[in-house]
Design a protein around this motif. Sequence first.
Motif: not given
Length: 181
Positions: A151-158, A162-163
């Motif tokens: 979840k945190w990796e996904m949030l940081e990448e987003w 913004r993809r």
Amino acid sequence: MKIDRIHHVAYRCKDARETVLWYQKYLNMDFILAIAEDQVPSTKAADPYMHVFLDAGQGNVLAFFEIPNSPPMGRDINTPAWVQHIAFKVDSEATLKEVMQRLQADGIEVVGITDHTIFKSIYFFDPSGHRVELAADCASPQQLQRLDEVKWEMLEEWARTRRAPRHAAWMHAQEFTPAAQ
């Protein structure tokens, strides 16, 4: 400070009575409270309203305001209709099917059953145009663990790109391998 729970969530409605009856009929919510004033307590504005409260289960309260002196209700034209919605948890996919049949029998359009891998849901609109979702959980502990781990990796990448990150792409694969579940 730690929040104890949501006290209530309030939305505007076109007709308080119609709203209460609709939520009783289709979602089996009890009507628990009505408050009506000619003046808004917080702002002191002269603006009569009816504020109704419905029991959404386990201490959750859904409330609506009918405010007849305001312009007609509308939607944010910059936000797609599918984004803003009220989602309620139900016990099973069988309940989704039963509610879907009742809604459709009364001519209410229903989208679904939609498989989100970790839950299944149906979508429809209430009489005021609010999108409602009923969701039945079906995730395995392993699926929830995998999602928690990224979840945190996904949030940081987003936040950077913004993809849509691909960390949980397994959720939308046609077939799941035991390792993916």
